[in-house]
Each structure stands twice: as C-alpha cells, then as structure tokens.
Scaffold this motif. Structure first.
Motif, PDB file in Angstrom:
ATOM      1  N   ALA A  33      -6.073  12.263   1.351  1.00  0.00           N
ATOM      2  CA  ALA A  33      -6.192  11.136   1.823  1.00  0.00           C
ATOM      3  C   ALA A  33      -8.069  11.172   1.509  1.00  0.00           C
ATOM      4  N   PRO A  34      -9.270   9.262   1.113  1.00  0.00           N
ATOM      5  CA  PRO A  34     -10.243   9.332   1.722  1.00  0.00           C
ATOM      6  C   PRO A  34     -10.468   9.910   2.682  1.00  0.00           C
ATOM      7  N   GLN A 131       1.923  17.105  -3.498  1.00  0.00           N
ATOM      8  CA  GLN A 131       1.094  16.913  -2.633  1.00  0.00           C
ATOM      9  C   GLN A 131       1.507  15.514  -2.557  1.00  0.00           C
ATOM     10  N   ALA A 132       1.069  14.797  -1.563  1.00  0.00           N
ATOM     11  CA  ALA A 132       1.343  13.186  -1.304  1.00  0.00           C
ATOM     12  C   ALA A 132      -0.196  12.553  -1.327  1.00  0.00           C
ATOM     13  N   PHE A 133      -1.047  11.394  -2.388  1.00  0.00           N
ATOM     14  CA  PHE A 133      -1.815  10.833  -2.422  1.00  0.00           C
ATOM     15  C   PHE A 133      -1.372   9.769  -1.434  1.00  0.00           C
ATOM     16  N   LEU A 134      -2.551   9.458  -0.734  1.00  0.00           N
ATOM     17  CA  LEU A 134      -2.153   8.072   0.190  1.00  0.00           C
ATOM     18  C   LEU A 134      -3.873   8.128  -0.069  1.00  0.00           C
ATOM     19  N   GLY A 135      -3.579   6.424  -0.530  1.00  0.00           N
ATOM     20  CA  GLY A 135      -4.403   5.389  -1.041  1.00  0.00           C
ATOM     21  C   GLY A 135      -5.174   5.278  -2.638  1.00  0.00           C
ATOM     22  N   VAL A 173      -2.124   1.810  -2.503  1.00  0.00           N
ATOM     23  CA  VAL A 173      -2.697   1.011  -1.479  1.00  0.00           C
ATOM     24  C   VAL A 173      -4.132  -0.170  -2.084  1.00  0.00           C
ATOM     25  N   GLN A 174      -3.263  -1.829  -1.856  1.00  0.00           N
ATOM     26  CA  GLN A 174      -4.073  -2.764  -2.704  1.00  0.00           C
ATOM     27  C   GLN A 174      -5.482  -3.290  -1.690  1.00  0.00           C
ATOM     28  N   LEU A 200       4.395   1.431  -1.200  1.00  0.00           N
ATOM     29  CA  LEU A 200       2.661   0.524  -1.507  1.00  0.00           C
ATOM     30  C   LEU A 200       2.363  -0.268  -0.299  1.00  0.00           C
ATOM     31  N   LEU A 201       0.876   0.044   0.956  1.00  0.00           N
ATOM     32  CA  LEU A 201       0.065  -0.372   1.635  1.00  0.00           C
ATOM     33  C   LEU A 201      -0.551  -1.480   1.460  1.00  0.00           C
ATOM     34  N   THR A 202      -0.363  -2.282   1.822  1.00  0.00           N
ATOM     35  CA  THR A 202      -1.124  -3.239   1.840  1.00  0.00           C
ATOM     36  C   THR A 202      -1.942  -3.261   3.485  1.00  0.00           C
ATOM     37  N   GLU A 203      -3.435  -3.173   3.960  1.00  0.00           N
ATOM     38  CA  GLU A 203      -4.278  -2.931   4.941  1.00  0.00           C
ATOM     39  C   GLU A 203      -4.279  -4.774   5.624  1.00  0.00           C
TER      40      GLU A 203
END
Ligand code: SF4
Ligand code: SF4
Length: 387
Positions: A33-34, A131-135, A173-174, A200-203
């Motif tokens: 992740a970032p 591997q899981a990519f977050l963001g 992430v949008q 899909l996440l939108t914060e």
C-alpha cells in the motif's frame, strides 16, 4: 442482497478496513500500500492501516513534488494521488534473475530458475507471489490492464507476469482529489472506476468511512468478513461528488483525436528538436511510467567461475545503448529518443496493442527534472494540425 454478491455496496469504517487487511494476511497475502517515506509516497508491504499516509497530501507540478499535511481532521487515509512508484514494480519487477548456473563437484553445471509462480527479489531469491495491492487508482488499474495486454496477450506470454497477476488481489480507491499533473479524465482512464478490481473503496474523510464495492467473488467473500452497513443513496451521492471533484480539478489535457496520425505523420516537426534541447535523456519518465515495459538482458558470472546468471532489468529508450545495433545507436540525438518514446506511447502503441500507452497519471511530468510536460508537447502537434 446476499453478502457474497458481486456489485454489493456497503459502508465500512477504519476498523473494518483493518479487518480486511487482517483477513488478507490470514489468507497468505502480502498487503502492499502507499506509505510516506523519504518525503514521497512509496508502495511497500504494510501490517496495518497505521502504516498508511493518513493526514498527508501531495503537491505536484512539472519537475516538482512535495508532501504536505492535509487540512482534514482526523486526516485522509488516501489523500495523496500517485507517487513515483507504480504497481508495475510488483508485477514486472525492475530486476529478475532468469536463471542461475552453479558448478557441481563433478564439474557439471546445474541450471535453476525461480519458476513461473515465483517473483525474485534483487538477489534473485524467490518471494511469495500472493500479493494484495491496496490503494490502486483509476489510472493505475488501466495501466495494469495495458500491461496485461503487453505481457499476457500475443504468441509469447510472460509466464512469470501471468502467475503474479493471477495471484494479485486488487483493492482500488477512487480519487477524491487530483494533482496538478493528473490528466486521467482526458485519457478516459479515470477518475471514476467501473471495473477491474476485487474491491473498490471511496473514502469519506469527514466521517472516517468508506463506500466499499465488491468487484469479484473473492472480493465479495472478503467484504463479507467485516462489519458493514448497507450503502444508502446519500452514500453513493457523496462518492460521486468526490470523484467529480477530482475530475474538475484536472487542468491538463491531451486531445487524443487523431493523435496517432498527428505524431506519426510529423517525424521532422521542429518540436522534436526543441524538446530534445531540454531533455537530459535521464530516463526518469520511463522508470516512473506505469506502462513502460522495456527490458535488457545481461549475463554475469562470479570471479571464481562457480556461478553464472542471466538477469532481466528495466531499460529505457532514452539510453544510447537501447537502440544500439550493428555500427552504433540508431537514435543518437536527444530529439530522436524523445520522439521514439512519445510516439510509441501515444501512437505506435495503438498499432501494437490496440490501446494507447498513456493513462494520464502525470508521473513523467512531475518526475522529469527539467519539467518536460507530455501534454504540452502533444498540444504543439494538435495546434500544428489545427492551424
Ligand atoms: S506517459 Fe506519463 S502520464 Fe502517461 S502513463 Fe506514462 S508516466 Fe503516466
Ligand atoms: S523527458 Fe525528462 S524525464 Fe524523460 S528523459 Fe528527458 S529529461 Fe529525463
């Protein structure tokens, strides 16, 4: 709606986001992740949401990048846009040992390779490929889709890439904001995300929540493991407004109408010399680009003669050696190398892969030490034809 349906939308909080990461870890995934590191946003394995760059935002311009504190209390988890690294490094690693040969006691050599499923670190050691990519942002999802075409389609698929890709879980992430250098809206690669993700996440920074949508069966199964509430129409409207704000913030554009013909038909345009006079041929633009894929293969051995190896490493069309044929380089000038890169990216790529090679992430603008701007250069060709 049952909890395991693709397309299901829910609202989750920070604790549930941590729950998603824990569930991924329990399934053997390394979550990448970032993170804020050395004054920039990098991509690294994380153990929890506390590692995310919460409270940071980025300020980008041609040849300029800064991290600054955001003005949201208690801080946005995904308040930055794209940094110098892209997900490419985890699917198409910068350096891969293709094989190693070791001399045995009887004098013969035994050749070993990491295998299709393994990735290799800089020493050539095999790492876990789950591997899981977050963001992952909209432009980056499109970049991954482009690299899928490059590496997986055609008569000679890259089996290592395909294996890593198959075991990669994507949490997109949008964007709720855009950097000054972003132009995904012009390239029709963002900022809204419609497909290509597992989750899909939108914060919603003001209430420390996220709109979450499952895009695959494994995404839906993961989402079902954490506390959540059904999303309301208000939640969807808030998400749409955030994405619309990110689109409205973008001021750069490329007129993609006939861009292929505009570039291919004007190899002698004076703009190439003009940009070549500024270009340092450092190759930064190719290293940061999420779609550039060129590599060079080299062989080596240790001084004792016991071990030999073959390595594949990222290369750049901005080096003289990249186009070295019999008698020397066929692209000797800066202008010729810049023309090769940009014409390939925006025009010849379409002939090769049926899609453009630029997703409008803006990295090549930000990380060019002299601030060369691909949208500005492309604009000259547009203006030339329109005049
Ligand atoms: S060419 Fe530049 S803007 Fe386009 S995808 Fe590559 S780095 Fe991003
Ligand atoms: S365009 Fe900029 S980043 Fe790319 S090689 Fe030239 S100076 Fe380096």
């Amino acid at each position: 709606m049952s909890s395991d349906q693709i397309g299901q939308t829910s609202v989750i909080d920070g604790a549930a986001l941590q729950g998603l990461l824990d569930a991924l870890a329990a399934q053997g995934y390394t979550v990448i992740a970032p993170v804020a590191r050395d004054g920039a946003i990098g991509l690294e394995p994380i153990s929890g949401i506390g590692d995310l760059p919460r409270g940071w935002t980025d300020v980008q311009a041609p040849g300029r990048y800064r991290l600054e504190r955001d003005h949201c209390d208690p801080g946005t988890y995904f308040g930055t846009t794209v940094g110098p690294q892209s997900w490419k490094r985890f699917l198409h690693p910068p350096r891969q040992v293709l094989w190693t040969a070791r001399r045995q006691d009887d004098g013969d050599f035994v050749v070993s390779s990491p295998g299709a499923a393994g990735t290799t670190d800089r020493h050539g050691d095999t790492e876990s490929s789950r591997q899981a990519f977050l963001g992952v942002r909209a432009c980056e999802l499109h970049a991954i889709a482009i690299q899928d075409r490059v590496f997986e389609d055609g008569p000679f698929p890259d089996v290592g890439y395909a294996a890593r890709r198959a075991t990669t879980f994507l949490i997109a992430v949008q964007c709720g904001q855009a950097a000054e250098t972003c132009f995904c809206a012009a390239m029709k690669t963002g900022p809204a995300i419609a497909s290509g993700f597992d989750l899909l996440l939108t914060e919603f920074p003001a209430r420390s929540e996220f709109l979450a949508e499952a895009g695959s069966a494994r995404g839906a199964a993961l989402l079902a493991k954490v506390a959540r509430r059904p999303a309301t129409e208000d939640d969807h409207a808030t998400a749409r407004a955030a994405v619309a704000r990110a689109a409205a913030m973008q001021t750069r554009t490329i007129d993609t109408t006939r861009i292929r013909e505009r570039l291919q038909d004007q190899p002698q345009h004076p703009q190439w010399e003009s940009v070549g006079d500024r270009c340092l041929t450092c190759g930064n633009c190719t290293m940061v680009c999420p779609t550039c894929f060129c590599t060079a293969v080299s062989d080596g051995s240790d001084l004792s003669g016991e071990t030999a190896w073959r390595v594949r490493e990222w290369d750049s069309c901005f080096t003289l050696s990249f186009s070295h044929l019999h008698g020397g380089s066929v692209r000797r000038t800066n202008a010729a190398r810049y023309r090769q890169w940009m014409t390939h990216k925006l025009a010849n790529w379409v002939d090769q892969f049926g899609t453009g090679g630029c997703v409008g992430c803006g990295r090549c603008i930000t990380w060019c030490p002299v601030g060369i701007d691909i949208t500005e250069v492309a604009g000259v060709f547009t203006a030339a034809e329109d005049a």
